[in-house]
Design a protein around this motif. Structure first.
Motif, PDB file in Angstrom:
ATOM      1  N   UNK A  21      -8.073   1.827  -5.130  1.00 39.66           N
ATOM      2  CA  UNK A  21      -7.831   3.273  -5.169  1.00 39.66           C
ATOM      3  C   UNK A  21      -8.850   3.929  -4.240  1.00 39.66           C
ATOM      4  N   UNK A  22      -8.357   4.541  -3.170  1.00 37.93           N
ATOM      5  CA  UNK A  22      -9.212   5.101  -2.128  1.00 37.93           C
ATOM      6  C   UNK A  22      -8.883   6.573  -1.945  1.00 37.93           C
ATOM      7  N   UNK A  23      -9.902   7.404  -1.995  1.00 39.08           N
ATOM      8  CA  UNK A  23      -9.759   8.830  -1.733  1.00 39.08           C
ATOM      9  C   UNK A  23     -10.186   9.112  -0.302  1.00 39.08           C
ATOM     10  N   UNK A  78       2.439   6.220 -12.219  1.00 43.72           N
ATOM     11  CA  UNK A  78       3.582   5.318 -12.134  1.00 43.72           C
ATOM     12  C   UNK A  78       3.198   4.006 -11.462  1.00 43.72           C
ATOM     13  N   UNK A  79       2.409   4.083 -10.405  1.00 45.22           N
ATOM     14  CA  UNK A  79       1.975   2.861  -9.722  1.00 45.22           C
ATOM     15  C   UNK A  79       1.027   2.062 -10.606  1.00 45.22           C
ATOM     16  N   UNK A  99      -2.335  -0.981  -3.333  1.00 46.44           N
ATOM     17  CA  UNK A  99      -3.391  -0.154  -2.775  1.00 46.44           C
ATOM     18  C   UNK A  99      -2.882   1.279  -2.637  1.00 46.44           C
ATOM     19  N   UNK A 100      -3.681   2.253  -3.054  1.00 47.41           N
ATOM     20  CA  UNK A 100      -3.337   3.667  -2.891  1.00 47.41           C
ATOM     21  C   UNK A 100      -4.425   4.339  -2.069  1.00 47.41           C
ATOM     22  N   UNK A 101      -4.008   5.068  -1.029  1.00 49.97           N
ATOM     23  CA  UNK A 101      -4.914   5.946  -0.294  1.00 49.97           C
ATOM     24  C   UNK A 101      -4.400   7.368  -0.486  1.00 49.97           C
ATOM     25  N   UNK A 102      -5.219   8.219  -1.086  1.00 49.75           N
ATOM     26  CA  UNK A 102      -4.824   9.586  -1.422  1.00 49.75           C
ATOM     27  C   UNK A 102      -5.500  10.556  -0.452  1.00 49.75           C
ATOM     28  N   UNK A 103      -4.667  11.300   0.286  1.00 46.84           N
ATOM     29  CA  UNK A 103      -5.182  12.278   1.238  1.00 46.84           C
ATOM     30  C   UNK A 103      -5.556  13.603   0.593  1.00 46.84           C
ATOM     31  N   UNK A 104      -5.095  13.853  -0.602  1.00 46.76           N
ATOM     32  CA  UNK A 104      -5.398  15.116  -1.264  1.00 46.76           C
ATOM     33  C   UNK A 104      -6.814  15.097  -1.816  1.00 46.76           C
ATOM     34  N   UNK A 112       0.839  -1.198   0.000  1.00 48.89           N
ATOM     35  CA  UNK A 112       0.000   0.000   0.000  1.00 48.89           C
ATOM     36  C   UNK A 112       0.872   1.245   0.000  1.00 48.89           C
ATOM     37  N   UNK A 113       0.392   2.279  -0.664  1.00 51.00           N
ATOM     38  CA  UNK A 113       1.053   3.578  -0.686  1.00 51.00           C
ATOM     39  C   UNK A 113       0.055   4.626  -0.212  1.00 51.00           C
TER      40      UNK A 113
END
Length: 325
Positions: free
Chosen positions: A130-132, A90-91, A99-104, A74-75
């Motif tokens: 992909x989680x926002x 890139x991922x 897994x990506x969790x984006x805080x923006x 996870x990133x």
């Protein structure tokens, strides 16, 4: 007993939320912090900046390709708005199952991403990678408005005040203690990102008026809600919220208005101070949360746990944060 461990990378680790994430990951029994990326802290030991982290891990200055090549489970992207795209691309290319969790705010308006406010959206989670992560004010507003969503007669109005940690670490008037002393600074009183975010999630317009004050952390939000039909009294209004959030350990419903000073460093949100006007057709209530925790890092951990198969509150030190009475 499952004792497996998932590896996590953190990009944008210098900010206040990055520090909280490092602390939380350090205390999680099933997460291992594999890398942390920060241009300003490149080469420095993480343990020298975050005491809770043990080990020799050092900050790195990683571009998108280098971060994607790390191949972790996870990133977490803790970057300013508008900076996530290169890392996600890139991922997607090198490790699409990561897994990506984006805080923006970059993916909060993208239907291809799961919008992760667990108390309100966990039923929509269907294995998305992909989680926002919602915004801090947006979390407080949605928790305050959701129990009355089906009874709104018009546009809710939310008056919010945040500690200056919400303005980030780049120096501005909004995070300068000298400028804020004996002061309250209003900003972006119409069209704020979180106003648009909540309006999208709620399915109707919301008015939001943000301010920043001279304390470090925490949000207090007073919400005014016009209603289609009257509610009998404040006790009935409070009961509606208690029923709605029954079983939610990170939402505590109180009778008295919650104080922002009592939420700092805590992982739950509090809602209270219920009042009615205009013959029960206008509801007023107050919500508080820590913008760095339930408004950011704690919610990231909830979303990681949900996606990686752990109990949702795994690794979140609750202390006495149990559902209110």
């Amino acid at each position: 007993m499952n004792d497996s461990v998932h590896t996590v990378g953190l990009i944008g680790a210098r900010g206040h939320t990055g520090v909280e994430l490092i602390r939380l990951i350090a205390g999680h029994p099933h997460l291992d912090l594999a890398f942390v990326s920060s241009r300003e802290l490149d080469g420095q030991r993480v343990a020298d900046h975050v005491a809770e982290h043990a080990g020799a891990l050092r900050y790195e200055n990683l571009d998108a390709a280098a971060a994607a090549a790390k191949r972790v489970d996870a990133v977490i992207l803790a970057l300013p708005n508008g900076k996530a795209a290169a890392y996600v691309a890139a991922i997607d290319t090198l490790a699409p199952r990561t897994l990506i969790v984006d805080l923006s705010a970059d993916h909060r308006f993208d239907d291809a991403w799961y919008y992760g406010l667990p108390e309100l959206t966990r039923a929509r989670y269907a294995g998305q990678r992909r989680i926002s992560n919602p915004g801090c004010y947006a979390t407080a507003m949605q928790l305050a408005l959701a129990p009355l969503r089906d009874r709104l007669a018009g546009m809710p109005a939310c008056f919010g005040v945040s500690g200056y940690s919400g303005a980030g670490t780049t120096p501005t008037d909004k995070n300068d203690p000298d400028t804020l002393r004996d002061n309250l600074i209003p900003y972006q009183l119409s069209g704020h990102m979180h106003e648009r975010e909540v309006s999208r999630q709620l399915g109707r317009p919301v008015a939001f008026m943000p301010h920043v004050a001279a304390y470090f952390r925490g949000i207090t939000l007073t919400a005014h809600l016009p209603l289609t039909a009257p509610i009998d009294d404040a006790a009935a209004l409070a009961a509606r919220y208690r029923d709605f959030y029954a079983g939610e350990r990170l939402v505590r419903v109180l009778d008295a208005p919650p104080w922002v000073s009592r939420i700092a460093g805590r992982h739950h949100a509090e809602i209270g101070g219920f009042a009615l006007g205009e013959g029960g057709r206008r509801a007023v209530l107050v919500a508080t949360l820590d913008n760095l925790l339930k408004g950011a890092a704690t919610q990231v951990l909830q979303n990681l746990n949900l996606a990686l198969g752990w109990a949702e509150l795994e690794g979140i030190p609750l202390r006495d944060e149990q559902r209110g009475t």
